[in-house]
Design a protein around this motif. Structure first.
Motif, mmCIF file in Angstrom:
data_model
loop_
_atom_site.group_PDB
_atom_site.id
_atom_site.type_symbol
_atom_site.label_atom_id
_atom_site.label_comp_id
_atom_site.label_asym_id
_atom_site.label_seq_id
_atom_site.Cartn_x
_atom_site.Cartn_y
_atom_site.Cartn_z
ATOM 1 N N MET A 1 0.816 -1.186 0.000
ATOM 2 C CA MET A 1 0.000 0.000 0.000
ATOM 3 C C MET A 1 0.865 1.257 0.000
ATOM 4 O O MET A 1 0.533 2.241 -0.647
ATOM 5 C CB MET A 1 -0.923 -0.043 1.215
ATOM 6 C CG MET A 1 -2.015 0.958 1.137
ATOM 7 S SD MET A 1 -3.047 0.565 -0.271
ATOM 8 C CE MET A 1 -4.487 1.418 0.151
ATOM 9 N N ALA A 2 1.976 1.211 0.733
ATOM 10 C CA ALA A 2 2.873 2.374 0.791
ATOM 11 C C ALA A 2 3.401 2.706 -0.599
ATOM 12 O O ALA A 2 3.529 3.880 -0.961
ATOM 13 C CB ALA A 2 4.019 2.111 1.755
ATOM 14 N N GLN A 3 3.690 1.676 -1.390
ATOM 15 C CA GLN A 3 4.195 1.901 -2.742
ATOM 16 C C GLN A 3 3.165 2.643 -3.585
ATOM 17 O O GLN A 3 3.502 3.600 -4.293
ATOM 18 C CB GLN A 3 4.564 0.583 -3.409
ATOM 19 C CG GLN A 3 5.008 0.780 -4.845
ATOM 20 C CD GLN A 3 5.102 -0.523 -5.613
ATOM 21 O OE1 GLN A 3 4.968 -1.594 -5.067
ATOM 22 N NE2 GLN A 3 5.328 -0.419 -6.888
ATOM 23 N N HIS A 4 1.913 2.244 -3.516
ATOM 24 C CA HIS A 4 0.866 2.911 -4.293
ATOM 25 C C HIS A 4 0.692 4.356 -3.851
ATOM 26 O O HIS A 4 0.489 5.246 -4.686
ATOM 27 C CB HIS A 4 -0.456 2.151 -4.175
ATOM 28 C CG HIS A 4 -0.409 0.797 -4.793
ATOM 29 N ND1 HIS A 4 -0.238 0.596 -6.140
ATOM 30 C CD2 HIS A 4 -0.487 -0.434 -4.239
ATOM 31 C CE1 HIS A 4 -0.217 -0.698 -6.390
ATOM 32 N NE2 HIS A 4 -0.359 -1.342 -5.258
ATOM 33 N N ASP A 5 0.785 4.588 -2.547
ATOM 34 C CA ASP A 5 0.647 5.939 -2.011
ATOM 35 C C ASP A 5 1.748 6.856 -2.555
ATOM 36 O O ASP A 5 1.453 7.936 -3.058
ATOM 37 C CB ASP A 5 0.689 5.904 -0.480
ATOM 38 C CG ASP A 5 0.623 7.289 0.124
ATOM 39 O OD1 ASP A 5 -0.371 7.996 -0.123
ATOM 40 O OD2 ASP A 5 1.575 7.662 0.841
#
Length: 100
Positions: A1-5
C-alpha cells in the motif's frame, strides 16, 4: 500500500505540480515520507544487492520492497531543493539499479 501511495503522490506532483499548502502534494513531505519508509540505507541495500542471489527469500523481498518504494525518485528529485534528503534520494536512484 505504501508503494501505491508514494507513486500516486509523485505522479500528481509531477503532472499537476506541487502544492505547498497541502502536505500530501509537497515534494519535501513525500521525500521525507519515502526516506522514513525505508529500513535500509542506500549503502546497506547496495551491499545486499550485490549478492542478492545468495540471500534468504525474506531478504530478497525486502530489497524488492525498497526498489518499489524508490521507483518514483527520478521525477521527484527534480522538485526538491538541494539538501541532505535530496542527496539521499539521489543515492537511492543509483542504488536501485543494483537491486533485484
Amino acid at each position: 500500500m505504501a508503494q501505491h501511495d508514494v507513486m500516486l503522490r509523485a505522479w500528481v506532483i509531477d503532472q499537476l505540480g506541487p502544492d505547498d499548502g497541502d502536505p500530501d502534494w509537497s515534494p519535501e513531505t513525500l521525500a521525507s515520507d519515502t526516506v522514513a519508509a525505508l529500513a535500509l540505507t542506500p549503502a546497506e541495500a547496495r551491499a545486499l544487492g550485490d549478492h542478492w542471489r545468495d540471500l534468504e527469500v525474506e531478504q530478497m523481498g525486502e530489497l524488492r520492497r525498497h526498489k518499489n518504494l524508490t521507483a518514483h525518485l527520478d521525477g521527484l528529485v527534480d522538485h526538491l531543493e538541494p539538501g541532505p534528503v535530496r542527496d539521499q534520494l539521489l543515492a537511492w536512484t543509483e542504488t536501485r539499479r543494483h537491486l533485484p
